[in-house]
Design a protein around this motif. Structure first.
Motif, PDB file in Angstrom:
ATOM      1  N   ALA A  53       0.765  -1.114   0.174  1.00 46.48           N
ATOM      2  CA  ALA A  53      -0.149  -0.022  -0.030  1.00 46.48           C
ATOM      3  C   ALA A  53       1.004   1.361   0.001  1.00 46.48           C
ATOM      4  CB  ALA A  53      -1.014  -0.102   1.267  1.00 46.48           C
TER       5      ALA A  53
ATOM      6  N   LEU B 298     -10.928   2.436  -7.733  1.00 43.37           N
ATOM      7  CA  LEU B 298     -10.468   2.060  -6.497  1.00 43.37           C
ATOM      8  C   LEU B 298     -10.817   0.690  -6.255  1.00 43.37           C
ATOM      9  CD1 LEU B 298     -11.204   5.395  -4.577  1.00 43.37           C
ATOM     10  CD2 LEU B 298      -8.993   4.743  -5.513  1.00 43.37           C
TER      11      LEU B 298
ATOM     12  N   ALA C  72       1.026   3.981  -3.115  1.00 43.81           N
ATOM     13  CA  ALA C  72       0.585   5.294  -2.619  1.00 43.81           C
ATOM     14  C   ALA C  72       1.714   6.173  -3.175  1.00 43.81           C
ATOM     15  CB  ALA C  72       0.428   5.227  -1.321  1.00 43.81           C
TER      16      ALA C  72
ATOM     17  N   GLY D  22      -4.975  -0.468  -6.957  1.00 36.04           N
ATOM     18  CA  GLY D  22      -3.917   0.322  -6.738  1.00 36.04           C
ATOM     19  C   GLY D  22      -2.837   0.037  -7.537  1.00 36.04           C
TER      20      GLY D  22
ATOM     21  N   ARG E   4      -6.383  -4.311  -4.363  1.00 37.80           N
ATOM     22  CA  ARG E   4      -5.013  -4.343  -4.740  1.00 37.80           C
ATOM     23  C   ARG E   4      -4.813  -4.231  -5.899  1.00 37.80           C
ATOM     24  NH1 ARG E   4      -5.074  -9.171  -1.100  1.00 37.80           N
ATOM     25  NH2 ARG E   4      -4.856 -10.420  -3.126  1.00 37.80           N
TER      26      ARG E   4
ATOM     27  N   ARG F  74      -5.522   4.913   1.957  1.00 37.50           N
ATOM     28  CA  ARG F  74      -5.524   3.472   2.008  1.00 37.50           C
ATOM     29  C   ARG F  74      -4.282   2.938   3.108  1.00 37.50           C
ATOM     30  NH1 ARG F  74      -3.374  -0.761  -1.594  1.00 37.50           N
ATOM     31  NH2 ARG F  74      -4.119  -2.676  -1.001  1.00 37.50           N
TER      32      ARG F  74
ATOM     33  N   LYS G 117      -6.598   9.139  -2.398  1.00 39.94           N
ATOM     34  CA  LYS G 117      -7.271   7.664  -1.604  1.00 39.94           C
ATOM     35  C   LYS G 117      -6.186   6.710  -1.347  1.00 39.94           C
ATOM     36  CE  LYS G 117     -10.830   7.531  -0.924  1.00 39.94           C
ATOM     37  NZ  LYS G 117     -11.761   7.759   0.208  1.00 39.94           N
ATOM     38  N   LEU G 118      -4.905   6.588  -2.284  1.00 41.73           N
ATOM     39  CA  LEU G 118      -4.250   5.621  -1.903  1.00 41.73           C
ATOM     40  C   LEU G 118      -3.385   5.936  -0.777  1.00 41.73           C
ATOM     41  CD1 LEU G 118      -2.979   4.299  -5.384  1.00 41.73           C
ATOM     42  CD2 LEU G 118      -4.631   3.338  -3.991  1.00 41.73           C
TER      43      LEU G 118
ATOM     44  N   ALA H 234       1.694   6.514  -6.996  1.00 39.92           N
ATOM     45  CA  ALA H 234       0.575   7.282  -7.514  1.00 39.92           C
ATOM     46  C   ALA H 234       0.756   9.011  -7.166  1.00 39.92           C
ATOM     47  CB  ALA H 234      -0.621   6.984  -6.922  1.00 39.92           C
TER      48      ALA H 234
END
Length: 325
Positions: free
Chosen positions: A40, A178, A44, A221, A218, A148, A144-145, A47
């Motif tokens: 995660a 998402l 993130a 992402g 997953r 998360r 959003k990532l 991104a």
């Protein structure tokens, strides 16, 4: 990667040194040093780099005032702002999620969430917005990532939020990009919201749950979402419960069938401005189709970017579309 490395890495990603001291939530489980959290954090960071932003927690009054101004510019709420500086300050002090995306020194997006029952396992993401000048850069995806990764680091496995099911681009973002899944249709959830986006329409919402370590989350992402092909489904004769007429009106069909297609207008926000009566008819039609189907135990299995929900009878778990890791 060791547990200590996880903690150090998470601190760098969220820039905790730049954030104000917050009161820790009591009895939170310790952060597990597992592959899910490491993954995660990795996606993130990727991104954020791809969007050209830095995402971090914010808590100073100056930063929160900037978030407040951003939200007011997006929603244009008049006397009723969607969230206030004071409330965000309290959320942050209590250890909740208040974060923003920066392009250099310019704030271009923000997201606010608070812990929800069960208190150690869920987060409700109340509001997120991106400056119009930055909307073509996937800044919302980066936010959003980041959320998360932050949630997993705080022992949270599910993030929930609501969105207007008539807004197709938001449905695509939430359900496809998402990998969140609707769990409940909420008629007129907030009551009247006389802002630029809602235009005094009823505030029906879909409540979604984002199971943070699910296969769907997953894949999303990693940039490998699972879209559906409604064009093929229509050619195969799948039942249409709600369609769009040539004039843009809702056309209610049949609710009989194991799989059903439910359409939304191409741009309901423009429709509210140009033809409020038609927009209200769309609200009622979607409530009478998607709302009724979900209340009857059906589930949303996907969303086509062309503006179609794919709905299947029975629970997601029973159909093999559950959220197990």
């Amino acid at each position: 990667m060791t547990g200590a490395e996880h903690v150090i890495r998470m601190k760098r990603m969220t820039d905790l040194d730049d954030a104000p001291t917050v009161t820790a939530r009591p009895a939170l489980p310790s952060v597990p040093a597992d592959a899910a959290l490491a993954d995660a954090i990795r996606v993130a960071d990727a991104a954020a780099r791809a969007s050209g932003v830095r995402v971090r927690q914010v808590g100073s009054l100056a930063e929160l005032d900037a978030v407040d101004r951003l939200f007011e510019a997006i929603w244009q709420p008049g006397k009723h702002p969607p969230v206030t500086t004071e409330l965000m300050r309290a959320f942050g002090k209590a250890g909740n999620y208040v974060a923003a995306a920066f392009d250099g020194e310019t704030l271009v997006g923000a997201c606010v969430g608070f812990f929800a029952a069960p208190s150690h396992d869920a987060l409700h993401s109340h509001i997120a917005g991106v400056s119009p000048d930055a909307r073509a850069r996937s800044v919302g995806f980066a936010l959003k990532l980041h959320q998360r990764a932050w949630a997993l680091a705080h022992g949270v496995s599910v993030v929930g939020w609501t969105f207007d099911p008539l807004v197709g681009r938001n449905a695509y973002f939430n359900l496809v990009k998402l990998g969140a899944r609707p769990v409940e249709y909420l008629p007129n959830f907030y009551g009247p919201m006389r802002d630029a986006l809602n235009s005094d329409d009823d505030t029906d919402r879909l409540l979604v749950h984002w199971h943070l370590t699910s296969p769907a989350a997953r894949r999303a992402g990693e940039g490998r979402p699972a879209p559906v092909d409604v064009g093929t489904m229509r050619r195969q004769g799948v039942v249409t419960a709600l369609a769009v007429s040539e004039g843009g009106e809702p056309v209610v069909g049949s609710l009989d069938g194991d799989t059903l297609l439910v359409a939304v207008p191409a741009d309901v926000e423009a429709l509210r401005a140009a033809s409020p009566a038609v927009a209200r008819r769309w609200r009622q039609a979607l409530r009478d189709t998607l709302g009724v189907l979900l209340a009857d135990g059906a589930h949303v299995a996907g969303f086509d970017r062309a503006g179609w929900y794919v709905v299947r009878r029975g629970s997601a778990a029973a159909s093999g579309e559950g959220t197990a890791s």
